[in-house]
Design a protein around this motif. Sequence first.
Motif, short mmCIF file in Angstrom:
data_model
loop_
_atom_site.label_atom_id
_atom_site.label_comp_id
_atom_site.label_asym_id
_atom_site.label_seq_id
_atom_site.Cartn_x
_atom_site.Cartn_y
_atom_site.Cartn_z
N VAL A 72 0.72 -1.17 0.10
CA VAL A 72 -0.11 -0.17 0.02
C VAL A 72 0.86 1.29 -0.07
N LEU A 73 1.97 1.37 0.86
CA LEU A 73 2.77 2.60 0.67
C LEU A 73 3.46 2.96 -0.62
N ALA A 74 4.08 1.51 -1.03
CA ALA A 74 4.80 1.82 -2.28
C ALA A 74 4.01 2.03 -3.42
N LEU A 75 2.79 1.46 -3.57
CA LEU A 75 1.82 1.56 -4.63
C LEU A 75 1.09 2.84 -4.76
N THR A 76 0.82 3.34 -3.19
CA THR A 76 0.30 4.74 -3.42
C THR A 76 1.37 5.64 -3.81
N LYS A 77 2.47 5.64 -3.45
CA LYS A 77 3.49 6.61 -3.91
C LYS A 77 3.69 6.83 -5.59
N GLU A 78 3.73 5.29 -5.95
CA GLU A 78 3.42 5.48 -7.64
C GLU A 78 2.37 5.79 -8.33
N ILE A 79 1.44 5.32 -7.75
CA ILE A 79 -0.12 5.89 -8.38
C ILE A 79 -0.10 7.27 -8.32
N LYS A 80 0.23 7.89 -6.99
CA LYS A 80 -0.05 9.17 -7.10
C LYS A 80 0.84 9.83 -8.00
N LYS A 81 2.05 9.55 -8.29
CA LYS A 81 2.81 10.24 -9.54
C LYS A 81 2.14 10.17 -10.60
N ALA A 82 1.63 9.16 -10.88
CA ALA A 82 0.92 8.77 -12.19
C ALA A 82 -0.19 9.30 -12.46
N LEU A 83 -0.91 9.92 -11.37
CA LEU A 83 -2.26 10.70 -11.37
C LEU A 83 -1.83 12.24 -11.61
N ILE A 84 -0.54 12.65 -11.04
CA ILE A 84 -0.23 13.96 -11.05
C ILE A 84 0.13 14.07 -12.58
N TYR A 85 0.85 13.09 -13.04
CA TYR A 85 0.93 13.15 -14.60
C TYR A 85 -0.16 13.27 -15.33
N LEU A 86 -1.23 12.60 -14.98
CA LEU A 86 -2.55 12.52 -15.76
C LEU A 86 -3.17 13.74 -15.47
N SER A 87 -3.19 14.36 -14.53
CA SER A 87 -3.82 15.51 -13.87
C SER A 87 -3.99 16.86 -14.99
N ASN A 88 -2.71 16.82 -15.54
CA ASN A 88 -2.41 17.95 -16.66
C ASN A 88 -3.49 17.97 -17.78
N THR A 89 -3.86 16.85 -17.93
CA THR A 89 -4.88 16.55 -19.29
C THR A 89 -6.26 15.91 -18.66
N ALA A 90 -6.50 15.50 -17.68
CA ALA A 90 -7.54 14.87 -17.29
C ALA A 90 -8.51 15.45 -16.30
N GLY A 91 -8.05 16.70 -15.98
CA GLY A 91 -9.18 17.39 -15.20
C GLY A 91 -9.11 16.91 -13.57
N ILE A 92 -8.04 16.10 -13.37
CA ILE A 92 -8.02 15.73 -11.96
C ILE A 92 -7.20 16.82 -11.28
N ALA A 93 -7.62 17.07 -9.99
CA ALA A 93 -7.03 18.10 -9.10
C ALA A 93 -5.88 17.59 -8.55
N LYS A 94 -4.87 18.12 -8.55
CA LYS A 94 -3.74 17.56 -7.92
C LYS A 94 -3.83 17.33 -6.46
N THR A 95 -4.49 18.23 -5.71
CA THR A 95 -4.81 17.94 -4.33
C THR A 95 -5.52 16.84 -4.16
N ALA A 96 -6.35 16.25 -5.14
CA ALA A 96 -6.80 14.94 -4.93
C ALA A 96 -6.03 13.61 -5.22
N CYS A 97 -4.90 13.72 -5.82
CA CYS A 97 -4.30 12.85 -6.22
C CYS A 97 -3.75 11.76 -5.05
N ALA A 98 -3.16 12.29 -3.95
CA ALA A 98 -3.00 11.45 -2.90
C ALA A 98 -4.19 10.47 -2.31
N SER A 99 -5.19 11.02 -2.17
CA SER A 99 -6.19 10.22 -1.54
C SER A 99 -6.70 9.28 -2.53
#
Length: 281
Positions: A72-99
């Motif tokens: 959970v710790l390791a995968l959360t860290k990597e998924i957060k990075k991926a979501l931040i990368y996606l947030s630039n084009t997918a309308g995901i708020a960067k503040t929501a990526c961690a949760s």
Amino acid sequence: MKTDAMVGKILESYKTYGGINLESSKNFPNRQNVTDTLQEILSLIFPGFRTAEQLDEDNLQYVTGARINKIVLALTKEIKKALIYLSNTAGIAKTACASLAESTSLSLIEEIPELRRKIILDTNAALAGDPAAKSIEEIILSYPGLEAVAVYRIAHFLHINGVPLIPRIMSEYIHGKTGIDIHPGAKIGESFFIDHGTGVVIGETCVIGNNVKVYQGVTLGALSVKKSMQEIKRHPTIEDNVTIYAGATILGGKTIIGQGSIIGGNTWVTSSVPPKSTITI
């Protein structure tokens, strides 16, 4: 050339051509971290088979709990990075990526019993479908087809839950290891068996039913790879109880292989066949 000069030229190439993953910049997922975590997930699915750890009834609960926390710790860290990368084009708020990353990681852990059920069915299909297989344990330990399908099922879960990049890192890692290329977007039913496996390609929009057996060198691909076809079904549908022998190529999003059919080795199929067909050269 002195070391400092060589370092300088390499650093200059980073500025010129990119291809560098800095913590302080876009910070993409790290391939090694993802594949290490994948190994932990596989060990959660098949404990005691993949690592040198000593398991017994007394420590199994502790080892399982510790492994879950690590994943959970390791995968959360990597998924957060991926979501931040996606947030630039997918309308995901960067503040929501961690949760979102943490909830997705926990969802994967909750899915482990169901993933294990499906993967055990795949294992049983291998035992039933391969005369050379002597036991479930032999298949878990040594069959590349099962390992590729297990990784597909993990990657597919992350893919359908909206995780970018990481499912492809997982699928391409196991592709390099086994020679089996399954896109995480493919939809594959239960009791799926890939025998031998080297050179198997299963495309992104492929749909495969239950109790399907595929041999080495099979391609389930697209008739065209034009970028304009990105959002449409490009790969075939394989219905239940189909066997596809070595070297067969089945192409096209409208191509349906009817249930109970046998596709012979080295055939080239670009149109649908009815149920219970036998296709040979």
